[in-house]
Design a protein around this motif. Structure first.
Motif, PDB file in Angstrom:
ATOM      1  N   SER A   1       0.898  -1.251   0.103  1.00 31.29           N
ATOM      2  CA  SER A   1       0.081   0.011  -0.001  1.00 31.29           C
ATOM      3  C   SER A   1       0.935   1.338  -0.083  1.00 31.29           C
ATOM      4  O   SER A   1       1.977   1.181   0.579  1.00 31.29           O
ATOM      5  CB  SER A   1      -0.954  -0.122   1.131  1.00 31.29           C
ATOM      6  OG  SER A   1      -0.099   0.054   2.477  1.00 31.29           O
TER       7      SER A   1
ATOM      8  N   ASN B   1       1.366   6.143   4.323  1.00 32.64           N
ATOM      9  CA  ASN B   1       0.722   6.885   4.771  1.00 32.64           C
ATOM     10  C   ASN B   1       0.582   8.408   4.959  1.00 32.64           C
ATOM     11  O   ASN B   1       1.878   8.974   5.514  1.00 32.64           O
ATOM     12  CB  ASN B   1       0.136   6.425   6.464  1.00 32.64           C
ATOM     13  CG  ASN B   1      -1.044   7.246   6.815  1.00 32.64           C
ATOM     14  OD1 ASN B   1      -1.791   8.113   6.367  1.00 32.64           O
ATOM     15  ND2 ASN B   1      -1.330   6.794   8.158  1.00 32.64           N
ATOM     16  N   ARG B   2       0.172   9.330   4.276  1.00 29.40           N
ATOM     17  CA  ARG B   2       0.481  10.677   4.022  1.00 29.40           C
ATOM     18  C   ARG B   2      -0.556  11.749   4.528  1.00 29.40           C
ATOM     19  O   ARG B   2      -0.601  12.835   4.165  1.00 29.40           O
ATOM     20  CB  ARG B   2       0.863  11.151   2.379  1.00 29.40           C
ATOM     21  CG  ARG B   2       1.975  10.138   1.904  1.00 29.40           C
ATOM     22  CD  ARG B   2       2.337  10.768   0.474  1.00 29.40           C
ATOM     23  NE  ARG B   2       3.522  10.062   0.064  1.00 29.40           N
ATOM     24  CZ  ARG B   2       3.823  10.094  -1.082  1.00 29.40           C
ATOM     25  NH1 ARG B   2       3.536  11.013  -1.902  1.00 29.40           N
ATOM     26  NH2 ARG B   2       4.996   9.401  -1.349  1.00 29.40           N
ATOM     27  N   ARG B   3      -1.349  11.256   5.506  1.00 27.45           N
ATOM     28  CA  ARG B   3      -2.559  11.984   6.092  1.00 27.45           C
ATOM     29  C   ARG B   3      -2.113  13.281   6.856  1.00 27.45           C
ATOM     30  O   ARG B   3      -2.515  14.248   6.591  1.00 27.45           O
ATOM     31  CB  ARG B   3      -3.165  11.124   7.204  1.00 27.45           C
ATOM     32  CG  ARG B   3      -4.437  11.972   7.727  1.00 27.45           C
ATOM     33  CD  ARG B   3      -5.259  10.943   8.249  1.00 27.45           C
ATOM     34  NE  ARG B   3      -6.003  10.336   7.594  1.00 27.45           N
ATOM     35  CZ  ARG B   3      -6.752   9.025   8.026  1.00 27.45           C
ATOM     36  NH1 ARG B   3      -6.802   8.823   9.279  1.00 27.45           N
ATOM     37  NH2 ARG B   3      -7.356   8.595   7.204  1.00 27.45           N
ATOM     38  N   GLY B   4      -0.743  13.052   7.487  1.00 26.36           N
ATOM     39  CA  GLY B   4      -0.353  14.331   7.836  1.00 26.36           C
ATOM     40  C   GLY B   4       0.419  15.226   6.958  1.00 26.36           C
ATOM     41  O   GLY B   4       0.144  16.657   7.093  1.00 26.36           O
TER      42      GLY B   4
ATOM     43  N   ILE C   1      -0.890  15.768   4.002  1.00 27.11           N
ATOM     44  CA  ILE C   1      -1.831  16.354   3.345  1.00 27.11           C
ATOM     45  C   ILE C   1      -2.826  17.337   4.253  1.00 27.11           C
ATOM     46  O   ILE C   1      -3.186  18.229   3.766  1.00 27.11           O
ATOM     47  CB  ILE C   1      -2.958  15.288   2.885  1.00 27.11           C
ATOM     48  CG1 ILE C   1      -2.394  14.258   1.884  1.00 27.11           C
ATOM     49  CG2 ILE C   1      -4.445  15.708   2.406  1.00 27.11           C
ATOM     50  CD1 ILE C   1      -3.177  13.042   1.551  1.00 27.11           C
ATOM     51  N   THR C   2      -2.800  17.210   5.496  1.00 33.76           N
ATOM     52  CA  THR C   2      -3.367  17.917   6.655  1.00 33.76           C
ATOM     53  C   THR C   2      -2.504  19.278   6.704  1.00 33.76           C
ATOM     54  O   THR C   2      -3.069  20.302   6.452  1.00 33.76           O
ATOM     55  CB  THR C   2      -3.414  17.296   7.896  1.00 33.76           C
ATOM     56  OG1 THR C   2      -4.151  16.294   7.941  1.00 33.76           O
ATOM     57  CG2 THR C   2      -3.863  18.236   8.786  1.00 33.76           C
TER      58      THR C   2
ATOM     59  N   TRP D   1      -3.123  21.252   3.324  1.00 37.11           N
ATOM     60  CA  TRP D   1      -4.527  22.007   3.379  1.00 37.11           C
ATOM     61  C   TRP D   1      -4.165  23.106   4.375  1.00 37.11           C
ATOM     62  O   TRP D   1      -4.846  24.343   4.005  1.00 37.11           O
ATOM     63  CB  TRP D   1      -5.500  21.144   4.070  1.00 37.11           C
ATOM     64  CG  TRP D   1      -6.091  20.340   2.706  1.00 37.11           C
ATOM     65  CD1 TRP D   1      -6.056  19.120   2.411  1.00 37.11           C
ATOM     66  CD2 TRP D   1      -6.997  20.694   1.850  1.00 37.11           C
ATOM     67  NE1 TRP D   1      -6.674  18.613   1.354  1.00 37.11           N
ATOM     68  CE2 TRP D   1      -7.414  19.874   0.872  1.00 37.11           C
ATOM     69  CE3 TRP D   1      -7.647  22.187   1.647  1.00 37.11           C
ATOM     70  CZ2 TRP D   1      -8.206  19.889  -0.056  1.00 37.11           C
ATOM     71  CZ3 TRP D   1      -8.565  22.319   0.504  1.00 37.11           C
ATOM     72  CH2 TRP D   1      -8.815  21.222  -0.300  1.00 37.11           C
TER      73      TRP D   1
END
Length: 42
Positions: free
Chosen positions: A6, A9-12, A14-15, A18
């Motif tokens: 997979s 994890n790039r959630r941080g 991306i946040t 933004w």
């Protein structure tokens, strides 16, 4: 080789991206409303 690889994890990230855009935009909208209010109310 695992077939269920997979993406990281790039959630941080991306946040953060933004917030990098949304914070100045929100400040600009706030200033616009504030100055427009002063312009039309005197």
């Amino acid at each position: 080789m695992p077939s269920d690889s997979s993406p990281p994890n790039r959630r941080g990230l991306i946040t953060l991206a933004w917030l990098w855009v949304a914070a100045p935009l929100a400040y600009g909208v706030y200033e616009l409303v504030h100055k427009a209010t002063q312009l039309f109310t005197g």
